[in-house]
Write a protein that holds these residues in place. Structure first.
Motif, PDB file in Angstrom:
ATOM      1  N   UNK A 207       0.822  -1.218   0.000  1.00 51.94           N
ATOM      2  CA  UNK A 207       0.000   0.000   0.000  1.00 51.94           C
ATOM      3  C   UNK A 207       0.850   1.259   0.000  1.00 51.94           C
ATOM      4  N   UNK A 208       1.989   1.206   0.687  1.00 53.23           N
ATOM      5  CA  UNK A 208       2.892   2.355   0.691  1.00 53.23           C
ATOM      6  C   UNK A 208       3.391   2.650  -0.722  1.00 53.23           C
ATOM      7  N   UNK A 209       3.671   1.596  -1.458  1.00 52.59           N
ATOM      8  CA  UNK A 209       4.145   1.776  -2.832  1.00 52.59           C
ATOM      9  C   UNK A 209       3.058   2.428  -3.684  1.00 52.59           C
ATOM     10  N   UNK A 210       1.829   1.954  -3.483  1.00 52.76           N
ATOM     11  CA  UNK A 210       0.743   2.529  -4.274  1.00 52.76           C
ATOM     12  C   UNK A 210       0.548   4.010  -3.939  1.00 52.76           C
ATOM     13  N   UNK A 211       0.585   4.314  -2.639  1.00 55.41           N
ATOM     14  CA  UNK A 211       0.401   5.701  -2.203  1.00 55.41           C
ATOM     15  C   UNK A 211       1.447   6.631  -2.796  1.00 55.41           C
ATOM     16  N   UNK A 216       6.882  -2.335  -7.446  1.00 53.17           N
ATOM     17  CA  UNK A 216       7.874  -3.113  -6.687  1.00 53.17           C
ATOM     18  C   UNK A 216       9.081  -3.491  -7.534  1.00 53.17           C
ATOM     19  N   UNK A 217       8.873  -3.553  -8.857  1.00 54.43           N
ATOM     20  CA  UNK A 217       9.985  -3.919  -9.727  1.00 54.43           C
ATOM     21  C   UNK A 217      11.006  -2.813  -9.898  1.00 54.43           C
ATOM     22  N   UNK A 218      10.685  -1.621  -9.408  1.00 52.39           N
ATOM     23  CA  UNK A 218      11.563  -0.477  -9.681  1.00 52.39           C
ATOM     24  C   UNK A 218      12.171   0.165  -8.450  1.00 52.39           C
TER      25      UNK A 218
END
Lengths: 480, 178
Positions: A207-211, A216-218
């Motif tokens: 969720x942190x990545x989306x926010x 995740x691949x980068x």
């Protein structure tokens, strides 16, 4: 050396919908509160003499019923199971009963306190299993001298259980024990300090990545602490598509890399950490946390309770809008407000008094509910990730904000969904003894997870459990 | 009779080299500092297996002297494993072996593998196997009729590694500190 931050103070937050989270307590107050709670815990432990008890789950109308529940009638049930041992899941409570096994070698932050001293903690865990997951959990602290003895002990007691929860076992012993038992036993084996913490961390991170608009691949991720939880978190991240070269683990000796002179020792003593040292840290960064963090998108700290373990200065060298999880308990590696002032976009800790609590309890009751409902033969990383993804999705559905990254423990309606996701993943993995649709698993989990609260409410009304005694006043300070 | 041996083993041909991320060659005197580092890593690894293998404080100086001596000794074989590609010219592994005469047994010429060490990143991929094969060949070329390997009794990884390749325990050294 970087300068120490001024003492933690709550920062004014932007007005946001929903109740505002409580202000973080100052360190000393926190310690004072812990001491008060400890005193009260001892008092209550002495009053109630234990936190769980076994209660019959069948009607007993008169002693004559014993002929059905016990001998002679029960002999037929025994014979039926003898003929088909799998029927023990149908004809007894095995389907819903797990053992909480510990050698007491790493209890909470207390270290190796031994099996007897682990018992109050295991009873507490059993209570959580029951209350949150509707699972019957039996504390089984054992005295062992080697990982092999622990493995053998669990193998010998497994016939009575539908699952095994390993608890508070020191790293790296816990890896060998978990892996071996997962291979050998026909029931799910879980170690919360590895899988529970890692799964809830991954859920929060997704969720942190989306926010922050990342994929995740980068990303480049730094894990501070190379204990049970972070070693598994790193493994799960790679499974999710994180480039292993873009992960750096940092322990007391600095960045973990393949050239370190303790590599051979790790090869012998901690092959799990050794393997990650070979896989991760592409580009061969060497040095300390500060060297690892430069330009990193994510810091996942699961190390020691020290609010200065991570300084604001090193956080400022991270990429823009970084994500920082400071998960040490009871004191995070950096206070959330300090991290936010240093530019962190999303902060999570292990504490319930800050927003974004990354907490095993979000995962383990639902995971066991799910694997027990599917009568799973095992738990693999895909099942663990199914739990993490579902937890993340539930927070997502309620509206993601930097302060609502994960469901809280109060959002009880979330857990049956996680259980259903787990049960479905077990079916998909081909390890389930019971196949149902996801909707059916959800209905089953909702019923089984809500029953304990109803039960406890009913018991409370009956007066069979004494109300909590008032706490005794603090003794007056003793004279020197 | 001990066959006359050359101090420098024949260079390995390209056909001997499998697809491994290293290049094996005879060690030179300018390799000594790097080889010392590798040798010390191996001795510290040995320390993990037995308290009686505690590394001396002056081990570095001893290793330097030993390797320098070996490089001039026709009965010693020291090979350096170099990285390839970006790691070319970097010494990432060492093989040290001696030729000994067995006074009472046949075959009389024994090639003793004393030290094999490879940095962790270069392990697997069949590199260990390759190192051993090349070393055995070089020892055989110098007249060895039997090859032996010395390593700590509790090093199960080495026991398995050599066992898989036809080695077995012949002489045991039992120790007791005084």
């Amino acid at each position: 050396m970087v300068q120490a931050e001024p003492p933690s103070r709550p920062v004014p937050r932007k007005a946001e919908p929903g109740p505002s989270p409580p202000a973080p307590p100052a360190t000393e107050e926190g310690e004072g509160a812990t001491e008060t709670l400890g005193r009260r815990s001892i008092e209550l432990a002495g009053f109630y003499h234990g936190k769980i008890e076994t209660v019959p789950s069948v009607p007993i109308r008169s002693l004559e019923d014993f002929a059905l529940w016990y001998t002679p009638g029960i002999a037929a049930v025994s014979r039926a199971i003898e003929a088909a041992p799998e029927r023990s899941f149908d004809l007894t409570g095995r389907w819903n009963t797990i053992a909480i096994v510990t050698d007491g070698s790493r209890v909470l932050g207390l270290g190796n306190v031994g099996p007897e001293a682990s018992l109050p903690v295991m009873e507490g865990k059993a209570m959580l299993f029951r209350y949150l997951g509707g699972v019957n959990a039996i504390p089984v602290p054992v005295r062992i001298n080697s990982p092999g003895e622990l493995i053998e002990t669990v193998e010998r007691i497994a016939p009575g259980f539908g699952g095994i929860n390993l608890e508070d076992i020191a790293s790296p012993k816990c890896f060998e024990v978990l892996e071996t038992l997962q291979e050998r036993l026909p029931i799910p084996v879980w170690h919360d300090d590895q899988l529970g913490t890692a799964a809830s961390t991954v859920a929060g991170l997704l969720n942190g990545l989306e926010l922050t608009g990342r994929s995740i691949g980068q990303i480049r991720t730094v894990l501070l602490g190379a204990g049970a939880a972070n070693l598994v978190t790193a493994r799960l991240l790679v499974t999710l598509g994180h480039d292993p070269h873009a992960i750096s683990l940092v322990d007391q000796r600095g960045i973990l890399h393949a050239e370190r002179d303790d590599m051979d020792e790790l090869m012998l003593r901690n092959p799990w950490k050794y393997r990650l040292a070979l896989q991760t840290n592409g580009g061969g960064r060497v040095g300390e946390l500060a060297d690892a963090l430069r330009g990193a998108d994510v810091l996942l700290a699961a190390s020691r309770p020290d609010p200065h373990a991570v300084s604001a200065d090193v956080i400022r060298t991270m990429a823009d809008d970084p994500i920082v999880f400071a998960l040490a308990n009871p004191v995070p590696e950096i206070w959330p407000d300090v991290a936010r002032r240093a530019g962190v976009a999303v902060v999570a800790t292990g504490r319930s008094d800050f927003p974004n609590q990354v907490n095993n309890s979000l995962i383990f009751p639902a995971v066991f509910r799910g694997v027990l409902d599917a009568r799973a033969r095992s738990i693999n990383d895909e099942i663990v990730l199914a739990a993490a993804r579902e937890l993340a999705a539930r927070a997502h559905d309620r509206g993601l904000t930097a302060e609502h990254l994960l469901p809280t423990m109060e959002e009880r309606e979330v857990f049956p969904h996680v259980a259903a996701a787990v049960a479905t993943a077990a079916v998909d993995a081909g390890v389930a003894r019971v196949t149902r649709s996801r909707a059916e698993f959800l209905a089953i989990a909702q019923d089984r997870m809500s029953r304990p609260a109803r039960l406890i409410e009913a018991i409370g009304r009956s007066g069979l459990i004494a109300p909590m005694p008032p706490s005794t006043p603090l003794p007056s300070p003793s004279k020197p | 009779m001990t066959k006359e041996t050359s101090p420098v083993p024949a260079p390995m041909t390209a056909t001997d080299a499998p697809n491994v991320p290293i290049h094996l060659r005879p060690a030179r005197s300018d390799d000594v500092p790097a080889l010392v580092g590798l040798l010390l890593r191996l001795k510290r690894l040995n320390e993990e297996f037995d308290p009686l293998l505690k590394v001396r404080a002056d081990a570095e100086a001893r290793a330097t002297a030993l390797l320098t001596q070996d490089l001039a000794d026709p009965k010693a074989l020291v090979l350096a494993a170099e990285g390839i590609g970006a790691d070319k010219d970097r010494v990432v592994g060492i093989v040290r072996a001696h030729l000994r005469e067995r006074l009472f047994y046949t075959p009389e010429n024994e090639g003793v593998i004393l030290d094999i060490y490879l940095l962790p990143l270069y392990r697997r991929h069949g590199v260990g196997e390759y190192l051993l094969r090349e070393t055995v060949q070089a020892l055989k070329a110098r007249g060895a009729g039997i090859v032996t390997a010395e390593f700590p009794a509790h090093n199960e990884i080495a026991t398995k590694f050599y066992g898989k390749r036809g080695f077995r325990a012949v002489t045991l050294v039992h120790a007791k500190s005084l």
